[in-house]
Scaffold this active site. Structure first.
Site, PDB file in Angstrom:
ATOM      1  N   SER A 661      -2.534  -9.411   0.293  1.00 51.52           N
ATOM      2  CA  SER A 661      -2.556  -7.780   0.161  1.00 51.52           C
ATOM      3  C   SER A 661      -1.351  -7.305   0.709  1.00 51.52           C
ATOM      4  O   SER A 661      -1.116  -6.131   0.627  1.00 51.52           O
ATOM      5  CB  SER A 661      -3.629  -7.468   0.796  1.00 51.52           C
ATOM      6  OG  SER A 661      -3.784  -7.745   2.064  1.00 51.52           O
ATOM      7  N   LYS A 704      -8.638  -0.054   5.521  1.00 57.20           N
ATOM      8  CA  LYS A 704      -7.269   0.115   5.815  1.00 57.20           C
ATOM      9  C   LYS A 704      -6.584   1.484   5.936  1.00 57.20           C
ATOM     10  O   LYS A 704      -5.724   1.854   6.672  1.00 57.20           O
ATOM     11  CB  LYS A 704      -6.276  -0.672   4.704  1.00 57.20           C
ATOM     12  CG  LYS A 704      -6.696  -2.345   4.694  1.00 57.20           C
ATOM     13  CD  LYS A 704      -5.993  -2.778   3.383  1.00 57.20           C
ATOM     14  CE  LYS A 704      -6.242  -4.336   3.390  1.00 57.20           C
ATOM     15  NZ  LYS A 704      -5.616  -4.983   2.342  1.00 57.20           N
TER      16      LYS A 704
END
Length: 816
Positions: A661, A704
């Site tokens: 990611s 996040k």
């Protein structure tokens, strides 16, 4: 080719899909009916109905899915509906094997009859313990026994007397002494004295001695007939005992046979009991020795397992209620013995002994004729339990034996109970991973578990699903005796369901989490003395849950604020990007920023992943870094070699790094270093990338975004801060309300991009650049600067190689 646009900035309405309480047509959940099904599990319900309904070998079920979504509840609900409509299965019991004492005989009886047979035989033994001793104490028996004894004595005397008569005819007397029989010469009807015998002529003495020798031989032959006479007398006594016992037993047993005439197996067993009692009447006579006769009709103590009378007992393994339907057994500890049963032992005189009454049933016995529910992990984690399960399903019979017998570890004589026919539907409950592992590595699994019931983790979020969720809440509230929840609380639960599903368009069906949340919200409503739980109570429960688990997150953010962990949220720097990652901590996860840096120089080593070189990087992360090399070569060095040595690293990470990611952030850091263009440190980036530069979706996007937002908010939001995410993740956003409010006020931003070029444009504030018709990037664009830097590297590497080659050509050679 990737586009050169700057992506798009998401509107506040795209960051969180709110649920309007006005869209719910009720005031509180008290108005709603219970929900009897499994929310969003129509596919699994169809599989359960099929697998439980088909009566064929091998069609056992595996209910798969994550923990907490209601697999056990759904299975129990389906089983309860089916079991109630099925007839109760047969009872099973073990009885003594009269021909083979080490092999107890199994009897199958109609439901509810095994306890009746046990009680009937107990009463029979009790009656015999009263009746048989009494019959042997009767005057008639004693008279007949005396006759047999007198006859034996008479015949014994006749045999001896016949020898005596022969002796008297020859002038010799048969003398009885304490030591036995002897012969002596006679004179005048009396025994001669030794002096008189020695006074006889020598010829007469020899004649008498020869006669005595002959008589001793005759006496020995006569005495040899005595054991035969005793055996005949004993036979007569045994026959008398059988007759006397039979007079008591036959009527009682025949009465039982008539009562059990519909069960031939029971009648056959009663016949064997009858014969055995006739042969072992002494068992019942010995039971009364040394004790006072019991009053007529008074119950006697039950025979001990080691008593000879215990052989007439019945060991009831399974007794089913006639109207109870099929059994449903949930075995929580599926060890080998708990499945197939066990044979217990007792200590006697320093040794272990066993008996057919010590055979104990297992889950297979209790579930026979019905359903058995097992946890797949627990079965597989118990030694030999999985093999026992497969063996029973293959053979369709239950063999109760110890692990020592199964593995041939013991050779001592023990019980070998007769196998019992098995008819059971097994439901294994486990994870998807375990199901596919068993399919791949156990060739018998697919033959024994042909039906898979796949339980979904989430469902589509729609008005109908919100109404169904409200009914589920109403059902749980009534079952758990909680307060009712108003429509605002249900709307907040819908939003939480989307956040738990990590998708704004879906709802989580994690029933365990929902039940816990309702209990906690009810607690907060009680603290506020409210009769109905509200959205504030649900939010309070969520906030309290987060606070209980957020200590580590707060410490990490504190380290960032104090500068111990270096993360910039302002300014710009080339070759440095704020990446985002997720830290999972059990049921809680939080996002945090990580500094990613890149350094470049001419060379041929390519992109060097420091994490991998230090053996801190996982395989997925290594794959993501290798993709960067492919992108660079295809985008900027299609016509020549890629003369680059670059290093990438996650700064201040001291544990493992895995996942791809951060590959988009790593690529942007690398391109920034090559172009020597600063990247805004007020922005953070997440997303994976492919070799064509497309930015791909990642997991944990909500955590996040919120992790970087919390850091920026702690330092002060200035409107320039934000997060760049993949466009594919926009539909997954269910951010906290404070984040949405900050975006609406212009103090924070969330950008969505489709390509690396879009991310570069946002991070650098400059055009990334797209090739024109001549294949050239716009002058001054980031891509043009990258291409020029790589071309310079290639030229320098080539020049270095040529200079090195020339030096080798003109270097002086040593004489050989």
């Amino acid at each position: 080719m990737p586009t050169a646009s700057a992506g798009r900035t998401l509107a506040p309405s795209e960051l969180r899909r709110a649920c309007d309480p006005a869209s719910l047509s009720f005031a509180t959940t008290a108005e709603l009916e219970d929900f009897a099904g499994a929310l969003g599990q129509s596919r699994a319900a169809e599989a359960l109905a099929f697998g439980l309904g088909i009566a064929r070998d091998g069609y056992n079920l595996y209910a798969m899915g994550p923990e907490g979504i209601g697999r056990h509840t759904a299975v129990r609900r389906h089983l309860a509906g089916l079991a109630a409509g099925r007839p109760a299965p047969a009872d099973w019991c073990y009885v003594f094997g009269f021909g083979t004492p080490d092999r107890p005989h199994a009897l199958s009886l109609p439901a509810g009859d095994a306890p009746r047979l046990r009680d009937d035989l107990r009463r029979l033994v009790d009656d015999l313990r009263h009746g048989i001793p009494g019959a042997f104490e009767s005057e008639e028996y004693r008279a007949r026994l005396h006759e047999i004894e007198a006859e034996l004595e008479q015949r014994h005397e006749a045999v001896i007397e016949s020898v005596g008569e022969v002796a008297r005819a020859e002038g010799i007397a048969l003398v009885r002494t304490p030591a036995g029989f002897g012969f002596a010469p006679m004179k005048d009807e009396r025994v001669m004295s030794p002096e008189e015998f020695h006074a006889l002529p020598e010829a007469r003495q020899q004649e008498l001695q020869a006669a005595i020798a002959r008589l001793e031989v005759s006496l020995a032959r006569a005495i040899q007939q005595v054991p035969g006479l005793r055996r005949e007398a004993q036979r007569k006594v045994r026959e008398l005992n059988r007759q006397v016992t039979g007079a008591t037993v036959t009527g009682l047993v025949e009465e039982l046979k008539a009562a059990w005439a519909a069960q031939p197996a029971v009648v056959a067993h009663l016949a064997r009991v009858h014969e055995d009692v006739l042969d072992h009447a002494d068992f019942f006579r010995q039971a009364r020795e040394g004790g006072e006769p019991a009053p007529l009709g008074a119950p006697l103590p039950e025979a001990e397992p080691d008593s000879p009378l215990a052989r007439y007992q019945v060991n009831v393994l399974v007794a089913n209620a006639p109207d109870g339907g099929a059994p449903i057994v949930h075995e929580d500890n599926p060890t080998h013995d708990n499945l197939v049963g066990r044979i217990e032992h007792q200590a006697q005189m320093g040794t272990l002994v066993t008996h057919f009454m010590l055979v104990k049933p297992g889950a297979f016995h209790r579930a026979n004729g019905g359903y058995l529910v097992l946890d797949a992990v627990k079965v597989l984690s118990q030694p030999f339990a999985w093999e026992a399960l497969k063996r029973a399903l293959r053979s369709r019979e239950i063999r109760t034996e110890s692990l020592g017998q199964v593995l041939s570890l013991v050779s001592t004589v023990g019980l070998k109970p007769e196998p019992i026919a098995l008819d059971v539907k097994v439901v294994l409950v486990g994870s998807r991973l375990l199901y596919y592992l068993l399919q791949a590595y156990d060739p018998e699994f697919s033959d024994l578990f042909k039906v898979a019931a796949d339980f979904a983790e989430d469902i589509e979020r729609a008005p109908e699903s919100a109404r169904l969720l409200a009914r589920v809440v109403a059902t749980i509230a009534r079952r758990e005796k909680l307060r009712a929840f108003d429509r605002g609380a249900v709307a907040r639960l819908v939003e939480h369901g989307s956040r738990a599903a990590a998708h704004a368009g879906r709802l989580s069906v994690d029933m365990r989490d929902l039940v816990d949340l309702l209990r906690e919200a009810d607690y907060h409503a009680g603290g506020g003395a409210r009769e109905v739980a509200t959205a504030a109570d649900v939010q309070a429960a969520l906030d309290a849950r987060e606070r209980r688990q957020s200590r580590i997150r707060e410490r990490v953010q504190e380290e960032m604020r104090e500068g111990t962990i270096l993360i910039d949220t302002a300014g710009g720097r080339a070759g440095q990007v704020n990446g985002l990652s997720v830290v999972p901590l059990g049921d809680f996860a939080f996002g945090m920023a990580s500094r990613i840096t890149a350094r470049v120089r001419p060379g041929g080593a390519g992109v060097v992943d420091i994490e991998r070189e230090a053996r801190l990087g996982g395989r997925l992360h290594a794959k993501g870094v290798l993709i960067l090399s492919g992108y660079l070569a295809g985008r900027y060095a299609a016509g020549g070699p890629l003369s680059l040595t670059a290093t990438l690293v996650f700064e201040q990470t001291y544990g493992g790094v895995d996942g791809d990611s951060a590959s988009c952030a790593e690529l942007c850091a690398l391109l920034s270093a090559l172009a020597d263009v600063p990247v805004s440190q007020s922005l953070a980036l997440t997303g994976s990338v492919n070799q064509h530069g497309d930015v791909q979706a990642i997991g944990g996007v909500n955590e996040k975004v919120e992790g970087f937002f919390d850091l920026c908010a702690a330092r002060g939001l200035d409107g320039a801060q934000g997060v760049v995410i993949p466009e594919a993740n926009a539909r997954h956003l269910m951010l906290r309300e404070d984040v949405v409010r900050a975006v609406a006020e212009g103090r924070f931003a969330v950008h969505a991009v489709r390509t690396v070029d879009e991310a570069l444009s946002i991070l650098t504030g400059r055009e990334a650049g797209e090739r024109d018709a001549l294949g050239r990037f716009p002058e001054g664009s980031v891509n043009a600067l990258v291409e020029r830097r790589l071309a310079d590297f290639a030229e320098r590497v080539g020049r270095f190689a040529r200079d090195a080659g020339a030096k080798r050509r003109f270097a002086p050679r040593k004489a050989r």
